[in-house]
Scaffold this active site. Structure first.
Site, PDB file in Angstrom:
ATOM      1  CD  GLU A 198       4.205 -43.099  35.111  1.00 50.75           C
ATOM      2  OE1 GLU A 198       4.262 -42.343  34.127  1.00 50.75           O
ATOM      3  OE2 GLU A 198       3.192 -43.237  35.824  1.00 50.75           O
TER       4      GLU A 198
ATOM      5  CD  GLU B 112       0.641 -41.612  29.359  1.00 52.06           C
ATOM      6  OE1 GLU B 112      -0.261 -40.939  29.903  1.00 52.06           O
ATOM      7  OE2 GLU B 112       1.592 -42.117  29.996  1.00 52.06           O
TER       8      GLU B 112
END
Length: 411
Positions: free
Chosen positions: A217, A326
């Site tokens: 990520e 997120e």
């Protein structure tokens, strides 16, 4: 005489008993306090020893250090001394380093990649050749995690009670073999409360049922509990086992940095303003067809790689790519967190007002960058954080996403 003697003995015994009752608890209390303070001091000393041992593993000898205006200290560490090479199985990477083969662009889609700018080197500071920049870790960084083993790890759903929450606003592709992903993200400074974090990123994932998830990520996040401020920072994260191991940036052995100009974990500057100028970063993760390692490029700078040996299912290819935002909310107080995602504004406000990820692409098995197809979107709580998607000639596939969190429709 006997009578007087008998009267005197109980009196003496009474005085002795009274003295014992009055003073022995005090002596016991004093002893208890002394023992407890000694134990606490010993525990504190033991904890500091563990912290210092961890710091010695993370913070490597440097040839130059740079004090950033935001308070960070960036150490210029010789390439071969970086944390990755603490792993015996990676030491061979020191001598067999070769430049990766960049994915091939489609001619009609070739465009510019926005350069990342970071606060630590805005005034021309730089690390010497053959060194890499590593953000120095402090004892305070470790103390904030409340657990030495958790330093540098991303919170999982089991980390905090009573009801931790990960909320996403993402575009995603599934059902295929993917060898990388690319996107251009605008950078914001969302308001983040408590132990929460807020991020914008791309995910390259191998998600096989019954086995722990493998993921890489990369993006920017605002994470006050980890960084002691609310600045957006470039980050890279990896895990081979559902976030039990692996880490952010250079906080454990794994990622091999080859670039002297970009520092993982350092703050990004400048940032986008509402209804004003937009600042972007271009991110590319791809699997080099020669070395089989997973490489990272930010803007036009190739930063480094994650050796294929670090992973299990991601050793070969990914089966899922995600793009978007997120928010992690560490605690639940009866109302939704007010931590913002993206700009803190909903996706429908559009360009210059909401967060976006544009020019969404994936890398195929022939090392070509392709526009994503069959892009799906997902959000858990659309009244808190939202998402929409579209397509244009200039932006290809794109998403707008984000929101304020707590509001009259998100309680």
């Amino acid at each position: 005489m006997k009578t007087n003697s008998c009267l005197e003995r109980p009196s003496i015994i009474f005085v002795i008993v009274l003295f014992s009752l009055l003073f022995s608890p005090i002596f016991s209390l004093v002893n208890f306090r002394e023992e407890n303070e000694t134990t606490m001091a010993g525990n504190k000393s033991k904890n500091m020893k563990l912290i210092n041992d961890r710091l010695r593993k993370i913070n490597k000898p440097f040839v130059k250090s740079i004090k950033s205006p935001d308070g960070d200290i960036i150490d210029c560490v010789l390439f071969h001394l970086q944390p990755a090479f603490d792993l015996p199985e990676l030491k061979n990477k020191i001598t067999v380093m070769v430049q990766p083969e960049l994915p091939k662009e489609q001619d009609h889609k070739t465009g510019t990649n926005p350069e990342i700018k970071q606060l630590w080197n805005l005034k021309g500071e730089s690390c010497p050749n053959e060194t890499i920049p590593i953000k120095r870790t402090s004892a305070d960084n470790i103390l904030r995690t409340n657990s030495i083993p958790k330093l540098g790890k991303k919170y999982s759903r089991k980390d905090t009670q009573p009801t931790p929450s990960h909320e996403h606003s993402i575009g995603y592709i599934r059902e295929g073999e993917f060898y990388g992903a690319k996107a251009i993200l605008n950078v914001w400074k969302p308001n983040v409360t408590g132990l929460d974090f807020s991020l914008s990123q791309i995910w390259v994932v191998a998600d096989v049922p019954t086995r722990p998830i493998n993921t890489i990520e990369v993006g920017w996040h605002v994470y006050p509990n980890a960084n002691s401020d609310n600045l957006p920072r470039l980050f890279a994260l990896w895990t081979p086992d559902g976030y039990r191991s692996g880490c952010y940036n250079m906080l454990c052995p794994g990622f091999v940095q080859t670039n002297s100009k970009v520092c993982l974990g350092a703050s990004i500057k400048p940032i986008s303003t509402y209804n004003g100028k937009q600042y972007e970063i271009a991110l590319l993760i791809w699997k080099d067809p020669n070395s089989k390692d997973w490489w990272l490029r930010v803007g036009t700078e190739v930063i480094g790689f994650w050796p294929a040996e670090l992973f299990t299912d991601l050793h070969d290819h990914a089966n899922r790519i995600d793009y978007g935002g997120e928010v992690y909310s560490a605690t639940y107080s009866g109302t939704h967190t007010s931590t913002q995602m993206g700009s803190g504004h909903f996706q429908d406000e559009g360009y210059k007002k909401a967060a976006f990820a544009r020019n969404l692409e994936m890398v195929d098995q022939d090392n070509y960058l392709r526009e994503v197809s069959n892009l799906n979107i997902f959000v858990e709580k659309p009244n808190c954080y939202g998402i929409n998607n579209g397509h244009s000639d200039a932006w290809g596939n794109y998403i707008f996403f984000g929101g304020p969190g707590y509001n009259p429709n998100c309680l």
